[in-house]
Scaffold this active site. Structure first.
Site, PDB file in Angstrom:
ATOM      1  N   GLU A  11      78.983 -13.341  40.995  1.00 45.53           N
ATOM      2  CA  GLU A  11      77.768 -13.251  40.174  1.00 45.53           C
ATOM      3  C   GLU A  11      76.567 -13.728  40.997  1.00 45.53           C
ATOM      4  OE1 GLU A  11      78.383 -14.892  36.214  1.00 45.53           O
ATOM      5  OE2 GLU A  11      79.863 -13.335  35.777  1.00 45.53           O
ATOM      6  N   GLU A  17      86.525 -10.049  35.927  1.00 47.23           N
ATOM      7  CA  GLU A  17      86.442 -10.940  34.759  1.00 47.23           C
ATOM      8  C   GLU A  17      86.237 -10.041  33.549  1.00 47.23           C
ATOM      9  OE1 GLU A  17      83.688 -14.258  34.955  1.00 47.23           O
ATOM     10  OE2 GLU A  17      84.070 -14.523  37.101  1.00 47.23           O
TER      11      GLU A  17
HETATM   12  O1  AHR Z   1      84.791 -17.067  33.148  1.00 46.57           O
HETATM   13  C1  AHR Z   1      83.777 -17.995  32.951  1.00 46.57           C
HETATM   14  C2  AHR Z   1      82.526 -17.679  33.766  1.00 46.57           C
HETATM   15  O2  AHR Z   1      81.985 -16.467  33.362  1.00 46.57           O
HETATM   16  C3  AHR Z   1      82.729 -17.507  35.245  1.00 46.57           C
HETATM   17  O3  AHR Z   1      82.751 -18.705  35.920  1.00 46.57           O
HETATM   18  C4  AHR Z   1      81.545 -16.704  35.657  1.00 46.57           C
HETATM   19  O4  AHR Z   1      81.774 -15.919  36.795  1.00 46.57           O
HETATM   20  C5  AHR Z   1      81.241 -15.882  34.413  1.00 46.57           C
HETATM   21  O5  AHR Z   1      79.908 -15.913  34.095  1.00 46.57           O
END
Ligand code: AHR
Length: 541
Positions: A214, A347
């Site tokens: 990110e 994610e």
């Molecule tokens: O999964 C939790 C958080 O969500 C992670 O650390 C981040 O990459 C995302 O914003």
């Protein structure tokens, strides 16, 4: 064939597979599996996991320590390893997430008793509310779980490690050194010696490397041009040790096409797109407010207490992932015309308000119900249908966290409905994805009334289907175009109430059951219960 069906098939032929084309009251629901339209091999890595050093994921979830009364293998929770092995985890991503953006890999090396204690990235998170502990590994990380402990956990579970490098706080030199620590041959370098002293003489053979996380946000607040420059610096001349490294670039915030376009343009200008193996994107379903709020904390709903509106809002948001995948793929193709770079959805999952944590220190820990099972099934179906685009994915997160497969605390352990979905869908790993055409009436603001995918391995056809309707059984006409059924059975995950979930005291409240399927020939009808996930295991004639 009805005129509706003909219209639909025309639309599907134009590329609208699994669309929600029939909307009238007399709509029928159907699935057609097009045996002569293979899409691609489903990368096993699509069924990957994410384990960030956050809340109760690492400490208590995975790592209990060698001296713990909790059964463990070299400090790693034994029950977790055993349950994970059953679903063939292909890959696990660590140490973050945002945690990775401030992690110094050297902190997790050397004798455990001497490792430094550092403030965890998540120590000050707003999500703690008034429950923030003053001390403990969730706040001050004792670094007991470093690279060697993580890769051993991967090996025990049968997964490949996927490491995320710190681009916000570290530099290319340190990145090189981490690769050297992991991959240089036994006895070759000082860092290989350090690795041996830490317990692993042989190379850890880490292939997957996230270059930042990110980067537009917690990973450094980069602008796309600047991120591209840093990516080039981080990935230039990294030692390979005869292992082709797969670098994953930090992709967009949501479906920010401009981020992708600018980074790809800059890499193309430098003729360096070849150094990018994958392009990361994250997608969480979190806003249950039905459009009333976009506030990150206020708009979330509860993991266990939800009404029909909140149920559907989460599934609707999750379903957007399909348009994000195709949209990002299009932009990537502007410069990567051969589509060599794969999408990495590292994610994904549901993110609810705090309140259902398995224990107080499990920041972002949440319960998982049949709603989450439906979300997992339909998302995995989407990845299968886009097997030509998605090269790796990781559900967030493995244990005691966002859409977790496991809850674990001290000697208590349970699997969630999401775990069962991964178990059922494991049959798709490495099989040939086949095009499916499906239709059912939309059930909520355009949310398709059915999701499915199909894959073939030899004579074994696997069709997975989710019925997202909270209260309607869906009768579906299933047709195989170009094959016929010799025998079939079903594995069904469903519950009388969509709020059903497993707990430490009720381990088997939600479990799949097997059913015989009366089917012969090229078509059959099947009824899918409300809020269910089904796998059809079909032996072809
Ligand atoms: O999964 C939790 C958080 O969500 C992670 O650390 C981040 O990459 C995302 O914003």
């Amino acid at each position: 064939m009805t005129s509706n069906r003909r219209q639909f098939l025309r639309a599907a032929a134009a590329g609208m597979a699994c669309a929600n084309a029939l909307r009238s009251a007399e709509s029928e629901s159907f699935i057609e599996v097009l045996m002569d339209e293979p899409i691609a091999t489903i990368a096993p890595e699509i069924y990957g996991h994410f384990a960030e050093n956050l809340g109760g994921v690492v400490y208590d979830g995975i790592w209990v320590g060698e001296d713990s009364p909790v059964p463990n293998i070299g400090g790693v929770r034994k029950q977790l390893v055993e349950a994970l092995r059953r679903i063939s985890p292909p890959v696990i991503r660590w140490p973050g997430g945002c945690f990775a953006d401030s992690y110094d890999w050297r902190d997790g090396t050397g004798p455990r008793a001497k490792r430094p204690r550092r403030t965890n990235f998540w120590a000050g998170a707003a999500e703690w509310g008034k429950h923030r502990p003053h001390t403990g590994p969730q706040i001050y990380d004792p670094n007991q779980f470093g690279t060697v402990e993580f890769t051993r956990f991967c090996k025990l579970s049968g997964a490949q490690p996927y490491l995320a490098a710190n681009m916000r706080g570290s530099n290319p030199q340190e990145f090189d050194r981490w690769v050297e620590y992991c991959n240089s041959p036994a006895g070759s370098t000082t860092l290989a010696g350090q690795r041996a002293a830490d317990g692993e003489r042989e190379s850890l053979n880490v292939r997957y490397w996230g270059v930042g996380n990110e980067a537009w946000g917690c990973g450094g607040n980069f602008l796309p041009e600047d991120y591209a420059t840093e990516f080039l610096r981080f990935t230039a001349w990294v030692p390979g040790y005869n292992l082709p490294l797969a670098f994953v670039g930090s992709g967009p915030n949501g479906n920010d096409r401009d981020w992708t376009r600018q980074v790809f343009a800059k890499l193309a200008e430098k003729n360096a797109l070849g150094s990018l193996w994958g392009w990361s994107m994250h997608h969480y379903a979190w806003n249950a407010s039905g459009g009333r709020s976009t506030d990150w904390l206020a708009a979330k709903g509860d993991a266990l207490r939800f009404d029909a509106g909140q149920y559907y809002e989460i599934l609707r948001e999750a379903a957007q992932i399909e348009s994000f995948i195709t949209s990002q793929w299009d932009v990537m193709g502007e410069h990567d015309r051969q589509h060599r770079v794969k999408l990495v959805v590292d994610e994904w999952g549901a993110w609810y308000a705090s309140g259902t944590e398995p224990f107080a220190e499990a920041l972002l820990g949440q319960q998982s119900t049949m709603r989450d099972a439906v979300l997992a099934g339909s998302t995995l179906d989407t990845f299968n249908r886009h097997a030509d685009k998605v090269g790796l994915a990781a559900i967030a997160q493995l244990v005691n966290n966002l859409q977790a497969l496991f809850l674990a605390h001290e000697d208590k352990f349970c699997v969630t409905p999401t775990y069962h979905v991964f178990d059922m869908y494991a049959a798709h790993q490495g099989a040939q994805s086949l095009r499916t055409v499906a239709a059912a009436p939309a059930i909520y603001k355009g949310l398709p009334g059915l999701s499915c995918s199909a894959s073939l391995r030899g004579k074994a056809l696997t069709v997975t289907v989710t019925n997202p309707s909270m209260d309607q059984t869906r009768e579906v006409d299933i047709a195989l175009r170009g094959a016929s059924v010799a025998s079939a059975k079903a594995v069904v995950l469903a519950a009388a109430d969509v709020h059903a979930h497993n707990t430490f005291d009720s381990l088997h409240a939600v479990e799949p059951r097997e059913e015989q399927v009366q089917a012969r020939g090229a078509r059959f009808t099947r009824r899918f219960p409300p809020a269910s996930v089904t796998k059809l295991e079909i032996a072809l004639a």
